[in-house]
Design a protein around this motif. Structure first.
Motif, PDB file in Angstrom:
ATOM      1  N   ASP A  65      36.523  53.713  35.434  1.00 46.03           N
ATOM      2  CA  ASP A  65      35.532  52.635  35.430  1.00 46.03           C
ATOM      3  C   ASP A  65      35.515  51.910  34.085  1.00 46.03           C
ATOM      4  N   ILE A  66      35.633  52.687  33.022  1.00 49.52           N
ATOM      5  CA  ILE A  66      35.623  52.092  31.666  1.00 49.52           C
ATOM      6  C   ILE A  66      36.809  51.134  31.517  1.00 49.52           C
ATOM      7  N   LEU A  71      39.091  45.633  31.431  1.00 47.81           N
ATOM      8  CA  LEU A  71      40.125  44.725  31.941  1.00 47.81           C
ATOM      9  C   LEU A  71      39.461  43.527  32.644  1.00 47.81           C
ATOM     10  N   ASP A  72      38.420  43.801  33.423  1.00 52.92           N
ATOM     11  CA  ASP A  72      37.687  42.715  34.097  1.00 52.92           C
ATOM     12  C   ASP A  72      37.149  41.714  33.078  1.00 52.92           C
ATOM     13  N   ALA A  73      36.601  42.258  31.991  1.00 51.41           N
ATOM     14  CA  ALA A  73      36.029  41.375  30.958  1.00 51.41           C
ATOM     15  C   ALA A  73      37.125  40.506  30.341  1.00 51.41           C
ATOM     16  N   GLN A  74      38.286  41.117  30.108  1.00 48.75           N
ATOM     17  CA  GLN A  74      39.392  40.336  29.527  1.00 48.75           C
ATOM     18  C   GLN A  74      39.863  39.258  30.495  1.00 48.75           C
ATOM     19  N   ILE A  75      39.927  39.618  31.782  1.00 50.90           N
ATOM     20  CA  ILE A  75      40.373  38.647  32.800  1.00 50.90           C
ATOM     21  C   ILE A  75      39.379  37.484  32.851  1.00 50.90           C
ATOM     22  N   LYS A  76      38.087  37.832  32.821  1.00 50.19           N
ATOM     23  CA  LYS A  76      37.049  36.799  32.876  1.00 50.19           C
ATOM     24  C   LYS A  76      37.158  35.853  31.679  1.00 50.19           C
ATOM     25  N   GLY A  77      37.447  36.427  30.526  1.00 47.04           N
ATOM     26  CA  GLY A  77      37.494  35.611  29.303  1.00 47.04           C
ATOM     27  C   GLY A  77      38.832  34.936  29.054  1.00 47.04           C
ATOM     28  N   LYS A  88      45.834  40.667  35.259  1.00 51.13           N
ATOM     29  CA  LYS A  88      45.646  41.296  36.582  1.00 51.13           C
ATOM     30  C   LYS A  88      46.813  42.222  36.902  1.00 51.13           C
ATOM     31  N   ASN A  89      48.004  41.821  36.472  1.00 53.08           N
ATOM     32  CA  ASN A  89      49.196  42.631  36.732  1.00 53.08           C
ATOM     33  C   ASN A  89      49.191  43.965  35.981  1.00 53.08           C
ATOM     34  N   LYS A  90      48.300  44.076  35.004  1.00 56.09           N
ATOM     35  CA  LYS A  90      48.239  45.323  34.225  1.00 56.09           C
ATOM     36  C   LYS A  90      47.427  46.398  34.938  1.00 56.09           C
ATOM     37  N   LEU A 154      44.778  53.048  26.947  1.00 55.62           N
ATOM     38  CA  LEU A 154      44.279  53.138  25.570  1.00 55.62           C
ATOM     39  C   LEU A 154      44.357  51.789  24.877  1.00 55.62           C
ATOM     40  N   GLU A 155      45.382  51.002  25.220  1.00 57.74           N
ATOM     41  CA  GLU A 155      45.452  49.659  24.638  1.00 57.74           C
ATOM     42  C   GLU A 155      44.204  48.868  25.012  1.00 57.74           C
ATOM     43  N   LEU A 156      43.709  49.129  26.203  1.00 56.31           N
ATOM     44  CA  LEU A 156      42.532  48.403  26.677  1.00 56.31           C
ATOM     45  C   LEU A 156      41.220  49.035  26.216  1.00 56.31           C
ATOM     46  N   ALA A 157      41.195  50.361  26.122  1.00 56.85           N
ATOM     47  CA  ALA A 157      39.889  51.021  25.972  1.00 56.85           C
ATOM     48  C   ALA A 157      39.939  52.256  25.077  1.00 56.85           C
ATOM     49  N   GLN A 158      40.756  52.206  24.031  1.00 50.15           N
ATOM     50  CA  GLN A 158      40.899  53.396  23.176  1.00 50.15           C
ATOM     51  C   GLN A 158      39.551  53.886  22.629  1.00 50.15           C
ATOM     52  N   PHE A 159      38.789  52.978  22.035  1.00 45.11           N
ATOM     53  CA  PHE A 159      37.568  53.428  21.354  1.00 45.11           C
ATOM     54  C   PHE A 159      36.520  53.906  22.353  1.00 45.11           C
ATOM     55  N   GLU A 160      36.466  53.248  23.488  1.00 40.28           N
ATOM     56  CA  GLU A 160      35.496  53.639  24.512  1.00 40.28           C
ATOM     57  C   GLU A 160      35.843  55.021  25.076  1.00 40.28           C
TER      58      GLU A 160
END
Ligand code: FMN
Length: 201
Positions: A65-66, A71-77, A88-90, A154-160
């Motif tokens: 979910d994280i 990823l959703d936030a990045q797609i939106k922005g 989206k392909n990621k 991790l590239e997307l959400a390492q710190f989280e």
């Protein structure tokens, strides 16, 4: 499965498995994989690795979910259609690891190099932890399991992800590895020909 594969058969069979059955991973098999990782070589025998083995399905689902939310936030922005499409392909590459019954989060820490100028070139700590991940992955294959070594989440959400798992500095997450019983064989893959990758002097 108790019948261990021949080493070269294991190496040939090891593939990135991204689809799993519901079959569980036995604890003693997980311990054998960790033991294989433990025996990996490392610079100055520092053993710069720690494995967080996640078997709780809710915990795995939370990590998914994280990653999806970020990823959703990045797609939106994203500022262009092409960028949106690329992001989206990621999705599958970033989330397939969470489809397995077991997810291993691999931690490492910076390698204390006496000559800091050389650190970025040789990255000895990273070489060591990569050897340990390879041992783990091959042991899983030898025991009849499969999985995928991934970095994209991790590239997307390492710190989280580190925050949820309460990872403390100097440790940081460097890779994730899924483990499960393959639902289907991996597709074709390619490798460079031997002549291209070796020089004999
Ligand atoms: C350091 C590293 C990072 C990788 N990251 C990802 C990833 O984020 N997502 C994914 O699906 N596969 C990932 N892979 C798997 C590669 O795509 C895969 O190993 C490669 O395509 C060769 O296929 P094979 O492993 O089946 O031989 C990664 C592999 C390595 C070693």
């Amino acid at each position: 499965m108790n019948l261990l594969m021949d080493f070269f058969e294991t190496v040939r069979r090891r593939r990135s498995i991204r689809h799993f059955t519901d079959a569980p991973v036995r604890d003693e098999d997980l311990m054998a994989m960790i033991e294989a990782a433990r025996l990996a070589p490392s610079p100055r025998n520092e053993q710069p690795w720690h494995f967080i083995v996640i078997r709780d399905q809710q915990a795995i689902s939370n990590l998914r979910d994280i990653v999806n939310a970020l990823l959703d936030a990045q797609i939106k922005g994203a500022d262009s259609k092409a960028r949106k499409k690329a992001l989206k392909n990621k999705r599958f590459g970033a989330t397939n690891v969470f489809d397995a019954p077991v997810v291993v989060v691999v931690l490492t820490k910076p390698f204390p190099n006496p000559d800091p100028a050389k650190q970025p070139i040789f990255n000895q700590g990273l070489q060591g932890v990569s050897a340990a991940i390879t041992h783990f992955h091959l042991a899983a294959t030898a025991l009849g399991y499969g999985g995928c070594w991934v970095v994209l989440p991790l590239e997307l959400a390492q710190f989280e992800i580190e925050a949820v798992l309460r990872v403390r500095k100097p440790w940081f997450a460097v890779a994730l590895l899924s483990v499960g019983v393959p639902a289907k064989a991996a597709g074709k893959t390619k490798r460079k020909p031997i002549e291209e990758i070796v020089t004999f002097e």
